[in-house]
Design a protein around this motif. Sequence first.
Motif, PDB file in Angstrom:
ATOM      1  N   MET A  89      -3.669   4.110   2.080  1.00 29.37           N
ATOM      2  CA  MET A  89      -3.512   5.269   1.190  1.00 29.37           C
ATOM      3  C   MET A  89      -2.869   6.401   1.997  1.00 29.37           C
ATOM      4  SD  MET A  89      -4.770   4.568  -1.846  1.00 29.37           S
ATOM      5  CE  MET A  89      -5.163   6.113  -2.588  1.00 29.37           C
ATOM      6  N   PRO A  90      -1.563   6.337   2.203  1.00 28.66           N
ATOM      7  CA  PRO A  90      -0.914   7.399   2.988  1.00 28.66           C
ATOM      8  C   PRO A  90      -1.025   8.745   2.275  1.00 28.66           C
ATOM      9  CG  PRO A  90       0.716   5.964   1.967  1.00 28.66           C
ATOM     10  CD  PRO A  90      -0.612   5.365   1.690  1.00 28.66           C
ATOM     11  N   LYS A  91      -1.470   9.756   3.012  1.00 26.04           N
ATOM     12  CA  LYS A  91      -1.689  11.078   2.413  1.00 26.04           C
ATOM     13  C   LYS A  91      -1.038  12.172   3.251  1.00 26.04           C
ATOM     14  CE  LYS A  91      -5.848   9.796   0.004  1.00 26.04           C
ATOM     15  NZ  LYS A  91      -7.230  10.052  -0.285  1.00 26.04           N
ATOM     16  N   ARG A  92      -0.701  13.238   2.553  1.00 23.94           N
ATOM     17  CA  ARG A  92      -0.189  14.438   3.203  1.00 23.94           C
ATOM     18  C   ARG A  92      -1.373  15.252   3.737  1.00 23.94           C
ATOM     19  NH1 ARG A  92       2.552  13.657  -1.413  1.00 23.94           N
ATOM     20  NH2 ARG A  92       4.803  13.377  -1.270  1.00 23.94           N
ATOM     21  N   ALA A  93      -1.072  16.293   4.455  1.00 25.99           N
ATOM     22  CA  ALA A  93      -2.118  17.157   5.017  1.00 25.99           C
ATOM     23  C   ALA A  93      -3.010  17.749   3.930  1.00 25.99           C
ATOM     24  CB  ALA A  93      -1.487  18.277   5.852  1.00 25.99           C
ATOM     25  N   ASP A  94      -2.442  17.978   2.734  1.00 24.32           N
ATOM     26  CA  ASP A  94      -3.240  18.556   1.640  1.00 24.32           C
ATOM     27  C   ASP A  94      -4.077  17.512   0.895  1.00 24.32           C
ATOM     28  OD1 ASP A  94      -1.414  17.187   0.048  1.00 24.32           O
ATOM     29  OD2 ASP A  94      -0.583  18.987  -0.892  1.00 24.32           O
ATOM     30  N   GLY A  95      -3.995  16.247   1.319  1.00 23.00           N
ATOM     31  CA  GLY A  95      -4.789  15.186   0.694  1.00 23.00           C
ATOM     32  C   GLY A  95      -4.089  14.441  -0.422  1.00 23.00           C
ATOM     33  N   SER A  96      -2.916  14.881  -0.824  1.00 21.67           N
ATOM     34  CA  SER A  96      -2.197  14.191  -1.895  1.00 21.67           C
ATOM     35  C   SER A  96      -1.544  12.915  -1.364  1.00 21.67           C
ATOM     36  CB  SER A  96      -1.145  15.116  -2.518  1.00 21.67           C
ATOM     37  OG  SER A  96      -0.173  15.479  -1.558  1.00 21.67           O
ATOM     38  N   VAL A  97      -1.415  11.935  -2.232  1.00 23.50           N
ATOM     39  CA  VAL A  97      -0.856  10.637  -1.854  1.00 23.50           C
ATOM     40  C   VAL A  97       0.640  10.761  -1.632  1.00 23.50           C
ATOM     41  CG1 VAL A  97      -0.451   8.265  -2.658  1.00 23.50           C
ATOM     42  CG2 VAL A  97      -2.641   9.375  -3.103  1.00 23.50           C
ATOM     43  N   CYS A  98       1.147  10.058  -0.631  1.00 23.44           N
ATOM     44  CA  CYS A  98       2.585  10.013  -0.347  1.00 23.44           C
ATOM     45  C   CYS A  98       3.187   8.829  -1.097  1.00 23.44           C
ATOM     46  CB  CYS A  98       2.836   9.836   1.151  1.00 23.44           C
ATOM     47  SG  CYS A  98       2.256  11.169   2.167  1.00 23.44           S
ATOM     48  N   TYR A  99       3.891   9.115  -2.176  1.00 27.53           N
ATOM     49  CA  TYR A  99       4.539   8.069  -2.959  1.00 27.53           C
ATOM     50  C   TYR A  99       5.919   7.773  -2.389  1.00 27.53           C
ATOM     51  CZ  TYR A  99       0.842   8.782  -6.344  1.00 27.53           C
ATOM     52  OH  TYR A  99      -0.378   8.863  -6.950  1.00 27.53           O
ATOM     53  N   ASP A 100       6.426   6.591  -2.683  1.00 29.63           N
ATOM     54  CA  ASP A 100       7.774   6.211  -2.295  1.00 29.63           C
ATOM     55  C   ASP A 100       8.620   6.107  -3.559  1.00 29.63           C
ATOM     56  OD1 ASP A 100       9.941   5.413  -0.777  1.00 29.63           O
ATOM     57  OD2 ASP A 100       8.849   3.843   0.276  1.00 29.63           O
ATOM     58  N   ASN A 101       9.910   6.253  -3.439  1.00 26.68           N
ATOM     59  CA  ASN A 101      10.807   6.237  -4.591  1.00 26.68           C
ATOM     60  C   ASN A 101      11.353   4.824  -4.817  1.00 26.68           C
ATOM     61  OD1 ASN A 101      12.225   7.265  -6.745  1.00 26.68           O
ATOM     62  ND2 ASN A 101      13.971   7.885  -5.504  1.00 26.68           N
TER      63      ASN A 101
END
Length: 161
Positions: A91-103
């Motif tokens: 579950m790759p996440k940004r510093a703010d906790g949101s998920v990093c989606y791919d295009n």
Amino acid sequence: MATYSSLASNGLVKQEVLAALDCGYKHIDCAAATALRHEDVFLTSKLWNTQHHRDYVETACRKSLIHLGLDYLDLYLMHWPMAFQRGTELMPKRADGSVCYDNIHYWETWVAMENLVDKGLVRAIGLSNFNGRQTDDVNTLAKHCGQPGGVSQAELLSHCR
């Protein structure tokens, strides 16, 4: 029977699967389970969201086959319609906790999964957690849908009840 929730239960997956088989289960969803006698069960695994890129699909499938000690899967499902950023984190996440989606569109992933059928690595492919519109989208391009290759997990589970 799904094995995912059992992964965190102190390594009891093997005992739980064996107990289920003793009770008559014939379909085991092996997101990451132990090796079984393939001829006794219908084995399903899933492609995780970080592996949606067309260059990763076959590698991910082969990794599942190695972990399960199999030459092929009966069913390989695209777990979710959305792709996550590639990498080793589930579950790759940004510093703010949101998920990093791919295009990466699920169509691209589906086409790569069809190659798994063509190569004999899986007998059938299908979708998990897709809504009706997304399923219809895949059906418009799928060469393995409507044949032994296209399966909806929701339809499969309702059939198995």
